[in-house]
Write a protein that holds these residues in place. Structure first.
Motif, PDB file in Angstrom:
ATOM      1  N   LYS A  64      36.937 -37.596 -19.468  1.00  0.00           N
ATOM      2  CA  LYS A  64      35.748 -38.433 -19.236  1.00  0.00           C
ATOM      3  C   LYS A  64      35.287 -39.167 -20.488  1.00  0.00           C
ATOM      4  CE  LYS A  64      32.038 -37.157 -17.153  1.00  0.00           C
ATOM      5  NZ  LYS A  64      31.452 -37.799 -15.993  1.00  0.00           N
ATOM      6  N   ARG A  66      33.545 -37.708 -22.600  1.00  0.00           N
ATOM      7  CA  ARG A  66      32.145 -37.275 -22.586  1.00  0.00           C
ATOM      8  C   ARG A  66      31.826 -36.570 -23.891  1.00  0.00           C
ATOM      9  NH1 ARG A  66      29.067 -35.366 -17.533  1.00  0.00           N
ATOM     10  NH2 ARG A  66      27.518 -33.876 -18.210  1.00  0.00           N
ATOM     11  N   SER A 154      30.421 -35.600 -12.649  1.00  0.00           N
ATOM     12  CA  SER A 154      30.876 -36.728 -11.841  1.00  0.00           C
ATOM     13  C   SER A 154      32.186 -37.276 -12.423  1.00  0.00           C
ATOM     14  CB  SER A 154      29.798 -37.811 -11.810  1.00  0.00           C
ATOM     15  OG  SER A 154      29.350 -38.105 -13.118  1.00  0.00           O
ATOM     16  N   ASN A 156      33.663 -39.896 -13.374  1.00  0.00           N
ATOM     17  CA  ASN A 156      33.698 -41.232 -13.975  1.00  0.00           C
ATOM     18  C   ASN A 156      33.823 -41.070 -15.481  1.00  0.00           C
ATOM     19  OD1 ASN A 156      30.786 -40.257 -13.218  1.00  0.00           O
ATOM     20  ND2 ASN A 156      30.603 -41.366 -15.161  1.00  0.00           N
ATOM     21  N   SER A 162      28.940 -43.460 -11.177  1.00  0.00           N
ATOM     22  CA  SER A 162      29.551 -42.300 -10.510  1.00  0.00           C
ATOM     23  C   SER A 162      30.360 -42.763  -9.302  1.00  0.00           C
ATOM     24  CB  SER A 162      28.477 -41.322 -10.038  1.00  0.00           C
ATOM     25  OG  SER A 162      27.788 -40.794 -11.132  1.00  0.00           O
TER      26      SER A 162
HETATM   27 MG    MG Z   1      27.556 -38.089 -14.334  1.00  0.00          MG
END
Ligand code: MG
Ligand code: TXA
Length: 349
Positions: A64, A66, A154, A156, A162
């Motif tokens: 991700k 992230r 999520s 994405n 999302s």
């Molecule tokens: Mg999210």
């Protein structure tokens, strides 16, 4: 000219009735091997990995892109699994019980003290963990078969919209993950409501950290409902990951709350995300839009608007526009969550 089919390392398996067992088996095999897979939930598609496998959790963050300070939501397949990942404090136990009876399985995520077995990476080092039980049959079947809770944010890339369909997951994560389980379009279309509960003298306080399908109105029977106080000093938001810039299309999004604020630049293409799409209503007839998409065509129903929001943002983002203009919706019920997502999407540019 002959077009060669694009080769991707990501397989998509349908979770239709005939294929259901194969889809469960394929996902469980991958998860057992320490892989991450995209799975449908009733809210949005999730990128799932075994919560007790730190290498799988690390993969979720990597895929991700992230930042590691943004913790993941943990999904239990069965309510009995909650004590494996969280500790329910005695003073809020009756409230938790009532909330779970009312909303689980479903789009309500609880922030609770974390069980020591949950890797710190999952919670970004916090002593709390976010937990929910998804209402998606296929998601729970996979979790049950695996026998372990699933960490699943999520599906994405960080900061993007999302995904509410397998196709949208493919757009986000193609070639980055081995498998997408296609369970069709998500039933809710917006991420779960996230709450934190604190005991009070008379009634508990329920703080909504992220508005979602379980609305303030629905929670009011269970305690005094609050939104967190916003930090005005630029310090970190009270919930990590509740960053203003989120859910963003690549095309700049303008949330025009008052029509007088709209100052179109000449020669630019503007598309409208309208509430009803009806001429004469909202901003539909006020400008020569390149495209108009309606969240709830004709009648203006908030559940339909919530369901279609991310799908239409994605569609407008792919339409070659210079700007997306969004009309505000009324901030009652699900409208609070819709406006929350629109404000975050607009905050980026
Ligand atoms: Mg999210
Ligand atoms: O509907 C949903 O909740 C979807 C589906 C896949 O279940 N999941 C989802 O996950 O939206 P994600 O990671 O995109 O969003 C989780 C949010 C993040 O904003 C994160 O900061 C917050 O939950 N969160 C996670 N753990 C937390 C904690 N211990 N305290 C406060 N916030 C937390």
């Amino acid at each position: 000219m002959r077009h060669l089919p694009r080769v991707s390392s990501t397989s998509i398996i349908s979770a239709s009735d005939e294929n259901y067992k194969d889809a469960v088996a394929a996902a469980v095999d991958m998860l057992r091997a320490g892989e991450v897979v995209a799975l449908p939930t009733e809210t949005v598609y999730g990128l799932a990995g075994n919560v007790f496998d730190p290498a799988a959790v690390a993969k979720i963050f990597a895929v991700k892109e992230r930042p590691s300070f943004d913790p993941l939501i943990v999904h239990v397949a069965r309510r009995e699994d909650l004590p494996r990942v969280a500790i329910v404090p005695e003073d809020i136990q009756p409230t938790v019980e009532k909330l779970l009876n009312a909303f689980w399985p479903g789009p309500l995520t609880l922030i609770l003290p974390k069980h020591p077995d949950v890797p710190d990476l999952v919670t970004s080092g916090l002593d709390t963990v976010a937990v929910r039980q998804s209402a998606s049959k296929i998601f729970r079947a996979i979790g049950k078969e695996l026998g372990e809770p699933l960490a699943a944010p999520s599906a994405n890339r960080f900061g993007r919209i999302s995904p509410t369909s397998a196709y949208a997951v493919q757009q986000e994560l193609d070639d980055r993950i081995p498998l997408i389980v296609d369970g069709g379009a998500c039933a809710e279309g917006l991420e779960s409501t996230i709450i934190q509960i604190t005991a009070g003298e008379k009634r508990p306080t329920i703080t909504i950290l992220r508005p979602g399908p379980v609305t303030k109105e629905m929670l009011q029977n269970f305690g005094k409902v609050e939104r967190p106080k916003r930090p005005h000093d630029g310090s970190a938001p009270s919930a990590p990951g509740m960053l203003p810039s989120h859910y963003a299309p690549r095309t700049p999004l303008l949330l025009i709350e008052d029509w007088e604020e709209f100052r179109p630049e000449p020669g630019k293409k503007y598309g409208l995300l309208s509430y009803t799409g009806e001429p004469g209503k909202g901003y539909v007839s006020r400008y020569r839009w390149s495209i108009v998409e309606a969240l709830s065509p004709g009648n203006g129903k908030l559940p339909e608007a919530a369901l279609r929001l991310f799908h239409l943002l994605r569609k407008l983002d792919n339409a070659g526009l210079d700007y997306i203009v969004a009309e505000p919706v009324s901030e009652v019920g699900l409208g609070v969550a819709v406006m929350d997502r629109l404000r975050r999407a607009a905050a980026v540019h």
